[in-house]
Design a protein around this motif. Sequence first.
Motif, short mmCIF file in Angstrom:
data_model
loop_
_atom_site.label_atom_id
_atom_site.label_comp_id
_atom_site.label_asym_id
_atom_site.label_seq_id
_atom_site.Cartn_x
_atom_site.Cartn_y
_atom_site.Cartn_z
N PHE A 29 0.84 -1.21 0.00
CA PHE A 29 0.00 0.00 0.00
C PHE A 29 0.87 1.25 0.00
O PHE A 29 0.59 2.22 -0.71
N HIS A 30 1.92 1.21 0.79
CA HIS A 30 2.84 2.35 0.83
C HIS A 30 3.54 2.53 -0.52
O HIS A 30 3.71 3.65 -0.99
N ALA A 31 3.91 1.42 -1.14
CA ALA A 31 4.61 1.46 -2.43
C ALA A 31 3.77 2.14 -3.50
O ALA A 31 4.25 3.01 -4.22
N VAL A 32 2.51 1.75 -3.60
CA VAL A 32 1.67 2.34 -4.66
C VAL A 32 1.25 3.75 -4.30
O VAL A 32 1.06 4.58 -5.18
N GLY A 33 1.14 4.03 -3.03
CA GLY A 33 0.78 5.38 -2.61
C GLY A 33 1.87 6.40 -2.88
O GLY A 33 1.60 7.56 -3.15
N LYS A 34 3.10 5.96 -2.82
CA LYS A 34 4.23 6.86 -3.00
C LYS A 34 5.09 6.52 -4.20
O LYS A 34 6.16 7.10 -4.37
N SER A 35 4.65 5.56 -5.00
CA SER A 35 5.40 5.12 -6.19
C SER A 35 6.83 4.73 -5.85
O SER A 35 7.78 5.13 -6.50
N GLU A 36 6.96 3.93 -4.80
CA GLU A 36 8.29 3.54 -4.32
C GLU A 36 8.55 2.06 -4.59
O GLU A 36 7.99 1.18 -3.93
N VAL A 37 9.42 1.81 -5.52
CA VAL A 37 9.75 0.43 -5.91
C VAL A 37 10.48 -0.31 -4.80
O VAL A 37 10.39 -1.54 -4.71
N GLU A 38 11.17 0.40 -3.92
CA GLU A 38 11.93 -0.25 -2.85
C GLU A 38 11.04 -1.11 -1.96
O GLU A 38 11.45 -2.19 -1.51
N ASN A 39 9.82 -0.64 -1.72
CA ASN A 39 8.89 -1.39 -0.88
C ASN A 39 8.44 -2.68 -1.57
O ASN A 39 8.30 -3.71 -0.93
N VAL A 40 8.24 -2.61 -2.86
CA VAL A 40 7.85 -3.80 -3.62
C VAL A 40 9.00 -4.80 -3.63
O VAL A 40 8.80 -6.01 -3.46
N THR A 41 10.20 -4.30 -3.79
CA THR A 41 11.39 -5.16 -3.78
C THR A 41 11.53 -5.86 -2.43
O THR A 41 11.85 -7.05 -2.36
N GLU A 42 11.27 -5.13 -1.36
CA GLU A 42 11.34 -5.71 -0.02
C GLU A 42 10.30 -6.82 0.15
O GLU A 42 10.61 -7.91 0.66
N VAL A 43 9.09 -6.58 -0.31
CA VAL A 43 8.03 -7.59 -0.23
C VAL A 43 8.39 -8.80 -1.08
O VAL A 43 8.20 -9.95 -0.66
N HIS A 44 8.94 -8.57 -2.25
CA HIS A 44 9.34 -9.67 -3.13
C HIS A 44 10.36 -10.56 -2.42
O HIS A 44 10.28 -11.79 -2.47
N LYS A 45 11.30 -9.96 -1.71
CA LYS A 45 12.32 -10.72 -0.99
C LYS A 45 11.68 -11.56 0.12
O LYS A 45 11.99 -12.74 0.28
N ILE A 46 10.78 -10.96 0.87
CA ILE A 46 10.09 -11.67 1.97
C ILE A 46 9.31 -12.86 1.41
O ILE A 46 9.43 -13.98 1.91
N ILE A 47 8.51 -12.60 0.40
CA ILE A 47 7.66 -13.65 -0.17
C ILE A 47 8.50 -14.73 -0.84
O ILE A 47 8.18 -15.92 -0.74
N SER A 48 9.60 -14.35 -1.47
CA SER A 48 10.49 -15.34 -2.09
C SER A 48 11.03 -16.31 -1.05
O SER A 48 11.10 -17.53 -1.29
N GLU A 49 11.42 -15.78 0.10
CA GLU A 49 11.97 -16.63 1.15
C GLU A 49 10.91 -17.57 1.72
O GLU A 49 11.17 -18.76 1.93
N ILE A 50 9.71 -17.06 1.93
CA ILE A 50 8.63 -17.90 2.44
C ILE A 50 8.26 -18.96 1.40
O ILE A 50 8.07 -20.14 1.72
#
Length: 124
Positions: free
Chosen positions: A95-116
């Motif tokens: 939500f923060h990523a799309v609200g502020k157009s910040e790719v870093e947050n999406v990258t962080e989520v991708h890393k978390i989900i990849s590990e799980i």
Amino acid sequence: MNISSALSTYKKANATDVEFSESPHELIRIVFKVLLENLETLQVTVTKETTEWQKPFKKCSTAIAILRDSLDFDKGGEIALNLESLYAYSQERLFHAVGKSEVENVTEVHKIISEISSAWSEIK
């Protein structure tokens, strides 16, 4: 929550490419796959000044909701609680990523989900 609830959520999202005869483990693996694919798309589209980010964002949100709904807190105990926290955090970051157009947050989520997802693949 349980896999039946997750399947119900997935059906509501019009997911027509999944065979519902699959095992619960395989269904969750498919949810992870779809989530990771859409996170990759979201990483590319979140900073664009168009609405291209909306479709992958909705798919990511739905997939995370399915993962959260599939948790069994009675059987999963602390692991389920930790996963719930990670999924909630991931949703917040998206939500923060799309609200502020910040790719870093999406990258962080991708890393978390990849590990799980990787850990999930090791099960069975």
